[in-house]
Design a protein around this motif. Structure first.
Motif, short mmCIF file in Angstrom:
data_model
loop_
_atom_site.label_atom_id
_atom_site.label_comp_id
_atom_site.label_asym_id
_atom_site.label_seq_id
_atom_site.Cartn_x
_atom_site.Cartn_y
_atom_site.Cartn_z
N PHE A 5 -11.86 9.07 9.98
CA PHE A 5 -12.82 9.51 8.96
C PHE A 5 -14.21 9.51 9.58
N VAL A 6 -14.87 10.67 9.53
CA VAL A 6 -16.21 10.84 10.06
C VAL A 6 -17.07 11.52 9.01
N GLY A 7 -18.35 11.64 9.29
CA GLY A 7 -19.27 12.30 8.36
C GLY A 7 -20.67 11.77 8.59
N LYS A 8 -21.63 12.37 7.91
CA LYS A 8 -23.00 11.90 8.06
C LYS A 8 -23.12 10.51 7.43
N GLY A 9 -24.14 9.77 7.85
CA GLY A 9 -24.36 8.45 7.29
C GLY A 9 -24.52 8.52 5.78
N GLY A 10 -23.83 7.64 5.07
CA GLY A 10 -23.92 7.62 3.62
C GLY A 10 -22.99 8.58 2.90
N SER A 11 -22.16 9.30 3.66
CA SER A 11 -21.26 10.28 3.03
C SER A 11 -20.11 9.63 2.29
N GLY A 12 -19.79 8.39 2.64
CA GLY A 12 -18.66 7.71 2.00
C GLY A 12 -17.44 7.63 2.90
N ASN A 211 -16.58 14.58 -1.19
CA ASN A 211 -16.80 13.29 -1.83
C ASN A 211 -17.97 13.38 -2.79
N LYS A 212 -17.91 12.58 -3.84
CA LYS A 212 -18.94 12.56 -4.89
C LYS A 212 -19.03 13.92 -5.57
N ILE A 213 -17.86 14.49 -5.81
CA ILE A 213 -17.76 15.81 -6.45
C ILE A 213 -17.84 15.61 -7.96
N ALA A 214 -18.87 16.18 -8.58
CA ALA A 214 -19.12 15.94 -10.00
C ALA A 214 -18.47 16.98 -10.91
N ASP A 215 -18.30 18.22 -10.40
CA ASP A 215 -17.79 19.28 -11.25
C ASP A 215 -17.27 20.42 -10.38
N SER A 240 -16.58 7.53 -8.77
CA SER A 240 -15.58 6.51 -9.08
C SER A 240 -16.23 5.23 -9.60
N ARG A 241 -15.97 4.90 -10.85
CA ARG A 241 -16.43 3.63 -11.40
C ARG A 241 -15.74 2.46 -10.68
N HIS A 242 -14.49 2.69 -10.29
CA HIS A 242 -13.74 1.65 -9.58
C HIS A 242 -14.41 1.30 -8.25
N VAL A 243 -14.82 2.32 -7.51
CA VAL A 243 -15.48 2.08 -6.22
C VAL A 243 -16.82 1.40 -6.44
N ARG A 244 -17.60 1.86 -7.41
CA ARG A 244 -18.90 1.25 -7.68
C ARG A 244 -18.75 -0.22 -8.05
N ALA A 245 -17.75 -0.53 -8.87
CA ALA A 245 -17.51 -1.92 -9.25
C ALA A 245 -17.15 -2.76 -8.03
N GLY A 246 -16.32 -2.20 -7.15
CA GLY A 246 -15.96 -2.92 -5.93
C GLY A 246 -17.15 -3.16 -5.04
N ASP A 247 -18.06 -2.19 -4.96
CA ASP A 247 -19.25 -2.34 -4.14
C ASP A 247 -20.19 -3.42 -4.68
N GLU A 260 -7.13 10.80 -10.86
CA GLU A 260 -7.48 12.04 -10.16
C GLU A 260 -7.90 11.76 -8.72
N ASN A 261 -8.55 10.63 -8.50
CA ASN A 261 -8.94 10.29 -7.13
C ASN A 261 -7.75 9.81 -6.32
N ALA A 262 -6.83 9.10 -6.97
CA ALA A 262 -5.59 8.72 -6.29
C ALA A 262 -4.80 9.95 -5.89
N ALA A 263 -4.79 10.96 -6.77
CA ALA A 263 -4.08 12.21 -6.46
C ALA A 263 -4.71 12.92 -5.27
N ALA A 264 -6.04 12.84 -5.15
CA ALA A 264 -6.71 13.46 -3.99
C ALA A 264 -6.30 12.77 -2.70
#
Length: 317
Positions: A5-12, A211-215, A240-247, A260-264
């Motif tokens: 997994f790669v991406g710009k800093g802060g991408s998730g 990631n962080k797809i709103a619509d 994801s509220r689940h991820v935010r809570a974990g953070d 829906e995120n598990a399905a992704a």
């Protein structure tokens, strides 16, 4: 299968790497996670406490044990000290599996949450500042991956350093699939394009996860922006509220992830599983990188480490 997994800093990318590893482990799949990011946060993202994460051993700190084990009785390696990060396996080398017991794993790999074993490159410390680069630590990860044989339904999940910095070492060639984690922004798309341009020369197989797809507009922006970059959008993960809570220190158990995120994540895993493993090509890439390093800086005598007839396989293990 080996996935990075790669991406710009802060991408998730660290978040997505941890979620993929946890989701795979929850199905009973063998999982080895490796943290090759300069910011060593994968352990906590997986669910380890900061105290446990801070006390984990590192692959870089036990590279001597790793080299001695991988060397085996390969006649092309007079000593473990002759090995460098790109040294390819040959006849007599020890190949390792995703999950097994061996001295190198005993020294540097820990099960941080049920079903997920973790190895870390190791963080910078005061002694490194100004005199070393982080790739001296990721070399242990690179050497391990060059000797690792993984079967169907087994997963090696690697959190890479941000952006195109991954190309400063040969680590970027070690994977069946490299996932570019991309937010729906022009800056994030720019990093994907840059990475894809560098990777094209080496035949690296790439895919994008939004990631962080709103619509739907966010997803359409990514699809249209990437249409001419030659990289497929494999899946999209929403807020994801689940991820935010974990953070914030809450429960990180994967069962709490939104359906829906598990399905992704499952869609991404399906794409990964469909990729045929090509061990002769994997070894050829390993040899090519070693040759390049030997000729550029390590010394032409290290070309003698190449076993021209060897191809790693599960049978050898």
């Amino acid at each position: 299968m080996k996935i990075a997994f790669v991406g710009k800093g802060g991408s998730g990318k660290t978040t997505l790497a941890s979620l993929f590893a946890l989701r795979a482990a929850a199905t009973g799949a063998p999982v080895l996670a490796l943290d090759a990011d300069i910011n060593q946060n994968l352990a906590v993202a997986l669910g380890a406490t900061p105290e446990i994460a801070a006390g984990l051993p590192t692959l870089a700190g036990h590279v001597g044990v790793l080299k001695e084990w991988l060397r085996g009785d390969n006649p092309r390696l007079p000593s473990a000290g002759d090995m460098i990060k790109t040294t390819p396996p040959g006849q007599g080398s020890r190949l390792v599996r995703v999950v097994e017991d061996n001295p190198a794993y005993d020294a540097a790999i820990r099960e941080v949450v049920p079903g997920v074993r973790l190895g870390t490159a190791g963080a910078f410390d005061d002694a490194d500042l100004g005199v070393a680069c982080f790739h001296a630590k990721t070399g242990a990860v690179e050497l391990l991956l060059g000797h690792l044989v993984d079967g169907p339904g087994e997963y090696v999940v690697v959190d890479m350093t941000a952006g195109a910095d991954a190309f400063a070492s040969g680590l970027f060639t070690r994977f069946d699939l490299t996932v570019l984690v991309c937010e729906p922004t022009l800056r994030a798309v720019g990093v994907v394009r840059q990475y894809a341009g560098y990777a094209r020369e080496f035949g690296v197989r790439l895919g994008v996860v939004g990631n962080k797809i709103a619509d739907p507009d966010d997803e359409e922006f990514l699809r249209s922006s990437l249409a001419d970059a030659g990289v497929e959008l494999l899946a999209s993960v929403g807020s994801s509220r689940h991820v935010r809570a974990g953070d914030r220190g809450g429960d990180r158990a994967i069962e709490g992830l939104e359906p829906e995120n598990a399905a992704a994540l499952d869609a991404l895993r399906t794409s990964l599983d469909a990729i045929p493993q090509d061990w002769p090509q994997f070894q050829a890439d390993t040899v090519a990188l070693h040759r390049r390093n030997a000729e550029a800086w390590a010394g032409a005598h290290l070309l003698d480490q190449i076993d021209p007839d060897f191809v790693p396989s599960l049978v050898d293990h």
